[in-house]
Structures are given as C-alpha cells and as structure tokens.
Design a protein around this motif. Structure first.
Motif, mmCIF file in Angstrom:
data_model
loop_
_atom_site.group_PDB
_atom_site.id
_atom_site.type_symbol
_atom_site.label_atom_id
_atom_site.label_comp_id
_atom_site.label_asym_id
_atom_site.label_seq_id
_atom_site.Cartn_x
_atom_site.Cartn_y
_atom_site.Cartn_z
ATOM 1 N N LEU A 8 112.101 14.057 8.193
ATOM 2 C CA LEU A 8 112.838 13.711 7.286
ATOM 3 C C LEU A 8 113.771 14.429 7.086
ATOM 4 O O LEU A 8 113.577 15.700 6.888
ATOM 5 C CB LEU A 8 113.037 12.184 6.651
ATOM 6 N N ASN A 9 115.402 13.980 8.000
ATOM 7 C CA ASN A 9 116.321 15.117 8.215
ATOM 8 C C ASN A 9 117.546 14.481 6.962
ATOM 9 O O ASN A 9 117.820 13.729 7.121
ATOM 10 C CB ASN A 9 116.666 15.912 9.140
ATOM 11 N N ILE A 10 117.446 15.552 5.837
ATOM 12 C CA ILE A 10 118.403 14.866 4.920
ATOM 13 C C ILE A 10 120.142 15.551 5.124
ATOM 14 O O ILE A 10 119.705 16.787 4.389
ATOM 15 C CB ILE A 10 117.307 14.582 3.540
ATOM 16 N N PRO A 11 120.739 14.674 5.399
ATOM 17 C CA PRO A 11 121.996 16.109 5.166
ATOM 18 C C PRO A 11 122.790 16.077 3.510
ATOM 19 O O PRO A 11 123.197 16.563 3.184
ATOM 20 C CB PRO A 11 123.276 14.188 5.311
ATOM 21 N N ALA A 12 122.273 15.541 2.722
ATOM 22 C CA ALA A 12 123.384 15.263 0.497
ATOM 23 C C ALA A 12 122.817 16.976 0.564
ATOM 24 O O ALA A 12 121.216 17.292 0.139
ATOM 25 C CB ALA A 12 122.043 14.422 0.392
ATOM 26 N N LYS A 13 123.407 18.326 0.427
ATOM 27 C CA LYS A 13 123.325 18.640 -0.234
ATOM 28 C C LYS A 13 124.061 19.527 -1.755
ATOM 29 O O LYS A 13 125.237 19.356 -1.889
ATOM 30 C CB LYS A 13 123.969 20.002 1.094
ATOM 31 N N HIS A 14 123.548 19.237 -2.682
ATOM 32 C CA HIS A 14 124.040 20.058 -4.138
ATOM 33 C C HIS A 14 123.416 21.666 -4.615
ATOM 34 O O HIS A 14 122.053 21.802 -4.568
ATOM 35 C CB HIS A 14 123.923 18.342 -4.695
ATOM 36 N N PRO A 15 124.106 22.179 -5.058
ATOM 37 C CA PRO A 15 123.685 23.033 -5.570
ATOM 38 C C PRO A 15 122.376 22.661 -6.846
ATOM 39 O O PRO A 15 122.773 21.987 -7.458
ATOM 40 C CB PRO A 15 124.483 24.119 -6.644
ATOM 41 N N VAL A 16 121.367 23.727 -6.993
ATOM 42 C CA VAL A 16 120.957 23.728 -8.141
ATOM 43 C C VAL A 16 121.000 23.273 -9.293
ATOM 44 O O VAL A 16 121.114 22.377 -10.011
ATOM 45 C CB VAL A 16 119.578 24.619 -8.519
ATOM 46 N N SER A 17 122.464 23.731 -10.500
ATOM 47 C CA SER A 17 123.412 23.139 -11.023
ATOM 48 C C SER A 17 123.249 22.606 -11.365
ATOM 49 O O SER A 17 123.232 21.317 -12.169
ATOM 50 C CB SER A 17 124.366 24.735 -11.584
ATOM 51 N N THR A 53 108.620 14.405 -13.354
ATOM 52 C CA THR A 53 109.333 15.158 -15.025
ATOM 53 C C THR A 53 109.935 17.459 -14.514
ATOM 54 O O THR A 53 110.723 17.280 -15.280
ATOM 55 C CB THR A 53 107.492 15.914 -15.072
ATOM 56 N N ARG A 54 109.197 18.163 -14.187
ATOM 57 C CA ARG A 54 109.689 18.636 -13.278
ATOM 58 C C ARG A 54 111.499 19.174 -13.308
ATOM 59 O O ARG A 54 111.910 19.591 -14.131
ATOM 60 C CB ARG A 54 109.122 19.768 -12.428
ATOM 61 N N LEU A 55 111.734 18.428 -12.301
ATOM 62 C CA LEU A 55 112.960 18.012 -11.597
ATOM 63 C C LEU A 55 113.764 17.686 -13.311
ATOM 64 O O LEU A 55 114.931 17.848 -13.503
ATOM 65 C CB LEU A 55 113.591 17.429 -10.808
ATOM 66 N N SER A 56 112.999 17.331 -14.020
ATOM 67 C CA SER A 56 113.978 16.404 -15.078
ATOM 68 C C SER A 56 114.012 16.842 -15.877
ATOM 69 O O SER A 56 114.911 17.338 -16.991
ATOM 70 C CB SER A 56 113.463 14.805 -15.550
ATOM 71 N N ASP A 57 113.448 17.556 -16.086
ATOM 72 C CA ASP A 57 113.397 19.053 -17.103
ATOM 73 C C ASP A 57 114.228 19.981 -16.794
ATOM 74 O O ASP A 57 114.220 21.160 -17.874
ATOM 75 C CB ASP A 57 111.620 20.018 -17.405
ATOM 76 N N GLY A 58 114.697 20.079 -15.775
ATOM 77 C CA GLY A 58 115.674 21.161 -15.138
ATOM 78 C C GLY A 58 115.109 22.648 -14.264
ATOM 79 O O GLY A 58 115.664 23.119 -14.057
ATOM 80 N N ARG A 59 113.790 21.730 -14.134
ATOM 81 C CA ARG A 59 112.615 23.275 -13.765
ATOM 82 C C ARG A 59 112.688 22.747 -11.750
ATOM 83 O O ARG A 59 111.505 22.658 -11.393
ATOM 84 C CB ARG A 59 111.063 23.066 -14.125
ATOM 85 N N VAL A 60 113.832 23.393 -11.696
ATOM 86 C CA VAL A 60 113.974 22.459 -9.944
ATOM 87 C C VAL A 60 113.375 23.141 -9.047
ATOM 88 O O VAL A 60 112.449 22.709 -7.926
ATOM 89 C CB VAL A 60 115.645 22.730 -9.918
ATOM 90 N N GLU A 61 113.195 24.828 -9.106
ATOM 91 C CA GLU A 61 112.707 25.055 -7.845
ATOM 92 C C GLU A 61 111.210 25.304 -8.865
ATOM 93 O O GLU A 61 110.516 25.122 -7.249
ATOM 94 C CB GLU A 61 113.244 27.318 -8.468
ATOM 95 N N GLU A 62 111.037 24.819 -9.357
ATOM 96 C CA GLU A 62 109.489 24.500 -9.952
ATOM 97 C C GLU A 62 109.301 22.958 -9.276
ATOM 98 O O GLU A 62 108.059 22.965 -8.647
ATOM 99 C CB GLU A 62 108.973 24.669 -11.177
ATOM 100 N N ALA A 63 109.915 22.071 -9.218
ATOM 101 C CA ALA A 63 110.102 21.036 -8.433
ATOM 102 C C ALA A 63 109.178 21.213 -7.212
ATOM 103 O O ALA A 63 108.576 20.260 -6.771
ATOM 104 C CB ALA A 63 110.745 19.995 -9.124
#
Length: 485
Positions: free
Chosen positions: A152-161, A346-356
């Motif tokens: 799947l190609n996904i157009p939505a883009k946002h910074p990690v912050s 859980t990782r995303l929710s905790d803000g550990r985005v790169e880990e997720a």
C-alpha cells in the motif's frame, strides 16, 4: 419491453443479489456491466443470478478482509462465544494451513468459498495500491506490514513530534476484570470517553465503538443508555450522533462487535478488547471469534476503520497473548497478529515512535522492499545541509512507495511539514505516466504538505547558487523567515 424502458430512465441500479433475483427479468446480458463490491463476503451461489444478467462482470474485494460468515463454521457452535479457541489455525503448521486454504479454493465452482476466491482464480486481477482513508500513516502501517507486505502507498506524512502530540493510536490501559464474557470496567471507561467527546467540544468527531465479542457490545449499549437516562445533555448528543450524516452518507454513532464493521469508516474508532484476567488473576488465552481460523482478517478489518484516531481500551496482558514475540518469530495465528498489533500500538501511544516502526519491520515477508528505498545519496545530503544552514529542520522522509519524498522541511511554528523536496523526479511503477508523476502525486501529497519543490541534480551541481536561491525563496514563502535570519 417495459423493463428495458425502465433501464433507459434509470441506467444504474444498486441492489443486493437477492433483490436482483426477485425483481429483474431473468434475461442474459440485461446489464452491460455488473459490479460486485465486498465480494469476499458473497457466496458464489448468491452471485450466480446477477452474473447471468451481466455482459461484463467486475468483482471487487479484499482477501484479507472478511469471508462469508459460514466460512468459519468448522466447529460446532455451542453459543459459548469464547469456548477454548484452539481453532484450525493454532493446531496446524504453516504448510498445513496453506495446503488447507489452497485445496479449499480448488474445489468445484459451487464449492468455492466466495465470489472473490473464484474470480481471483479465473479473471485477470488489478490491485489497488493507494490507501486514502487514514489521515495518519500510523493507522494503516501495521496492516500494510502484516497483511499487505508493504504494497500500500500511503500519502499522509507527519513529523515524529506531531505523531507524539496527536497519538493516532492511543492505548488506554484499564486492566479491569473479565467476567461472564464481558468487561464492565472497559464499558464504563468507553462511556466516559464518549462524554468527553460529546459534552465538551463544539466540533464533534464521528465515532464508532468496536468490541471483541457480542456480549460486550450489548453491555456497552446498556451502559450508554443508562448514562443517557441520568444525563439529558448526553442523551441529546447521543440522539444527534446516531442519525448523523455527512455528504448524504450515514456517519452515525455505532457500537458493533468485530464481525460487523466491514465497510464502515469513522473519524475515531474506540475498541474494547474485552478479554483479560478473571477475578483470580488468571488469563485464559481465549479470544472468541478473533481466535478462530481467519481471526486475523477480522482484526485487519476492525483496525483499519479509523480516519483520525484509534483508542484501545484494554485489559489484555500483551506479553501473555501469545508466545510469538518472546520467541521472536513472525506471526502466523490470529493471537500472534493481535499481540504484534497491541505491542505496536503501545509503543506509538507511549511516544516511542521509532521503536514502533522498528517493531513492525520484521513483519515484512521479504527483504526486497528495502531496496526500493532510494538511499540518502550525497545529493540529498547536500540539499539537507543547505536547508539546515538556512536555519530549518529538514528530515529524510524516504519510505517505500509512490509518495516517497527525499526531504521534508518542518515549520517550527506548527510542528508540521511545510515543504516537501524531491531530489530528481520520483521513480515508482505507479508514476510512469507524466500526469501521475507531475500532477496527481503532488495533488495527493498536498493534503498533508502544502508545497512540493523539485530540484534536479544536474541543475544543483551546474548552477548551485541559483538553485539555492530558488529553494530559499520557496521555504521562506511557505514558512516565513528562519530564526537565524
């Protein structure tokens, strides 16, 4: 004659196959085209009368979504929704499971499980490779990795912050008791969440609630109606939300179990994962319908309904769902997929985005995906260094797919991407035509990034000063002066 006169007045008919059988004359080729949607849920014998009336048939569906409801009835249904769920999946080895699926699909036409399986075997196929629903790629990224192997190609883009701030996947751990196939604590928390959306905001999002079994859905509905009796403002909001429409489409509030959400989409989906420890602190790995054969399809459908946010109200001990993650093996059974999803969420929710992101990388079945990413070559690094000299943050937004950008420049005032930079023209099979490469791609990307600017490597190295000035003008007009200017 009269029937055909009606066809002239109304050339497009929308009906289910059963109604078509009852209303329309049994005439071969009555319609130029018959389009079947959600064909994975349609049994072949139901489709035959409509197929007979078609000069051309177009069959649309997704074999990672729900099959016909009878498909799963391999066990005697005792009415106990969460009988020990050692369904076919958990007893078979991978190769046995593949063999069983293939032999199932090779039966005679009348025995084929659904119209999509039959059509896939005999008709030419086209894949839809672009996902538009999710405003945040994190909402679809797990399914993309686990079920679609990154296609799947996904157009939505946002910074990690921004992902940390918005939390498109939010895990709300209530850890309440699982009793009589329900979880009253989770139901109560969902009522609280609904109050926060309906009583405090002027701009209400559309909302759907999904439970992991039917009894929990009934309990949530009961608790909502009790709250409505106590609280007139809540009752008024509930009444408005249940009949809500947007652009003529039903966007009403609902409470459903996993079985019934295919085809729905809402801004926010709130889950009650329902299962958990009993009063003695014991966790039986029962997941009702979700744990049975094909349960991962139910999971895939449910977790991809949200446009803006998923909230997981849960009492599940993630480490105990399956042995899959502890053994570091790829998921194969439904409970494996559930464990990986909850871990990712859980990782995303905790803000550990790169880990997720790293945690789902191992879900991809082949390493060929990696080679599709254009490495950050010296040209990209060169442009990035110049943007930083100007006093702006530029991140490499490379990912696989048609919406890959080499650099994305953050607007420090909003924390969002303001400018996307293409270093040379993008290369991807979907972008071979000039229209798709130059017009369509940019229009889609502009939903989340206002300005797209391209630099050719030849121009950058032959006339660097002019290219730098152009880039600087683009950035300043999009963002305003940098802090260091």
């Amino acid at each position: 004659g009269s029937a055909l006169g009606l066809m002239k007045i109304r050339p497009v008919w929308l009906m289910n196959p059963e109604v078509a059988s009852r209303l329309l004359p049994l005439q071969a080729g009555l319609f130029d085209k018959v389009i079947f949607d959600e064909a994975s849920q349609l049994r072949v014998e139901y489709a035959l009368p409509a197929l007979f009336r078609a000069k051309q048939a177009i069959v649309s569906g997704d074999n990672k979504q729900m099959p016909p409801s009878e498909y799963f009835s391999t066990k005697i249904d005792t009415g106990e929704e969460d009988d020990d769920d050692n369904g076919i999946d958990d007893l078979m080895t991978d190769s046995q499971r593949v063999e069983a699926e293939e032999s199932w699909n090779r039966k005679e036409i009348k025995d084929c499980p659904d119209l999509l399986a039959l059509a896939s075997a005999v008709l030419p196929s086209k894949r839809l490779e672009i996902h538009y629903r999710s405003e945040y790629r994190e909402l679809i990224e797990y399914s993309n990795a686990a079920f679609y192997n990154g296609s799947l190609n996904i157009p939505a883009k946002h910074p990690v912050s921004e992902i940390r701030r918005v939390r498109p996947l939010e895990v709300i751990r209530v850890n309440t008791e699982y009793v009589e196939q329900t979880n009253p604590g989770e139901a109560a928390r969902i009522v609280q969440l609904l109050k926060s959306y309906w009583l405090k905001t002027t701009q209400r999002p559309t909302i759907g609630v999904v439970s992991f079994n039917k009894k929990q859905a009934d309990l949530i509905l009961r608790q909502i109606s009790e709250e409505a009796q106590r609280n007139s403002a809540f009752a008024a909001a509930l009444q408005e939300e249940e009949i809500r429409e947007e652009d003529g489409e039903d966007m009403g509030f609902f409470v459903k179990n996993l079985e019934n959400v295919q085809g729905d989409e809402r801004d926010i989906i709130i889950f009650s994962t329902t299962f958990g420890k009993d009063k003695n602190g014991r966790f039986r790995r029962n997941f009702g319908k979700l744990g049975q054969q094909g349960g991962e399809r139910r999971l895939n459908v449910a977790i991809t309904r949200a446009k803006r946010k998923v909230q997981l109200v849960t009492s599940l001990p993630v480490a105990d769902i399956s042995t899959c993650m502890a053994a570091n093996r790829a998921p194969s059974t439904p409970r494996d997929f559930l464990q990986y999803y909850l871990d990712y969420a859980t990782r995303l929710s905790d803000g550990r985005v790169e880990e997720a992101y790293a945690s789902i990388e191992k879900l991809y079945k082949s390493s060929s995906r990696v080679s599709a990413v254009k490495g950050a070559d010296s040209f990209v690094a060169d442009v990035q260094a110049y943007v930083r000299e100007l006093g702006y943050e530029a991140v490499q937004a490379t990912e696989r797919g048609a919406f890959n950008l080499d650099l994305a420049i953050v607007n420090p005032k909003t924390g969002l991407f303001a400018v996307g930079v293409e270093c040379d023209a993008p290369r991807h099979p979907l972008l071979q035509g000039a229209y798709h490469r130059e017009v369509w791609r940019k229009a889609i990307l502009r939903r989340s990034i206002g300005v797209i600017h391209r630099i050719s490597s030849r121009d950058w190295y032959q006339d660097r000063a002019r290219q730098q000035d152009l880039l600087r003008e683009v950035v300043i007009s999009a963002i305003g002066q940098g802090d260091d200017q």
